[in-house]
Write an enzyme that holds these catalytic residues in place. Structure first.
Site, mmCIF file in Angstrom:
data_model
loop_
_atom_site.group_PDB
_atom_site.id
_atom_site.type_symbol
_atom_site.label_atom_id
_atom_site.label_comp_id
_atom_site.label_asym_id
_atom_site.label_seq_id
_atom_site.Cartn_x
_atom_site.Cartn_y
_atom_site.Cartn_z
ATOM 1 N N CYS A 225 70.728 36.317 55.524
ATOM 2 C CA CYS A 225 70.743 35.287 54.469
ATOM 3 C C CYS A 225 70.231 36.145 53.268
ATOM 4 O O CYS A 225 69.189 36.674 53.247
ATOM 5 C CB CYS A 225 69.748 34.276 54.772
ATOM 6 S SG CYS A 225 69.307 33.444 53.403
ATOM 7 N N CYS B 145 67.246 34.986 51.409
ATOM 8 C CA CYS B 145 65.964 34.973 52.193
ATOM 9 C C CYS B 145 65.365 36.361 51.952
ATOM 10 O O CYS B 145 64.273 36.507 52.127
ATOM 11 C CB CYS B 145 66.456 34.708 53.749
ATOM 12 S SG CYS B 145 67.048 33.019 54.242
#
Length: 154
Positions: free
Chosen positions: A76, A79
């Site tokens: 991600c 993230c």
């Protein structure tokens, strides 16, 4: 006890050399960063703890402090961009909350239990109960503001 450059050193049970400060600093005297009474190692590191399916519930249920959890995954992009901000805030607020990181890819059971549908997702727990959650990465000022609004006041 050994001396080196006029600083006393001691070793803890793990035989790791640690600095020994005979007088607590102003911050430890205030309780900001408590030290081990035996080895003088910091008891609160300020780094987020990597949680897993095996230990997640223990952190949530047994902590007297609120617990902030970052649900994330290695693939991600947001993230990865949010990780340094989360680590910095975890260090700044180390005595106010416990900060966990849970890799949803490696710990799918916990992610499913809390119905994590998008990442990053932040959740705040206190005494085992979910207080709030937020999906998406935040810049540092907004993260601090969000935590200030939702962390229980002691």
């Amino acid at each position: 006890m050994k001396r080196y450059n006029n600083v006393r050193y001691t070793t803890c049970a793990d035989s790791l050399p640690l600095l020994y400060h005979p007088k607590p600093s102003a911050s430890t005297a205030r309780g900001d960063r408590p030290l081990c009474g035996k080895c003088r190692a910091p008891l609160i590191t300020g780094h987020p703890i990597n949680a897993s399916d095996a230990n997640f519930r223990r952190f949530i249920d047994k902590s007297d402090l609120p617990v902030v959890v970052d649900f994330w995954a290695t693939w991600c992009g947001p993230c990865q961009q949010f990780a340094p901000v989360y680590s910095q805030v975890a260090d700044e607020m180390a005595t106010q909350a416990v900060f966990l990181k849970l890799d949803t890819e490696a710990n799918q059971q916990t992610a499913a239990t809390f119905q994590i549908r998008s990442i990053p997702t932040l959740m705040v727990f206190h005494h085992g109960a979910e207080i709030t959650r937020l999906s998406g990465a935040l810049p540092r000022p907004q993260l601090l503001q969000w935590l200030g609004q939702h962390l229980p006041k002691n």
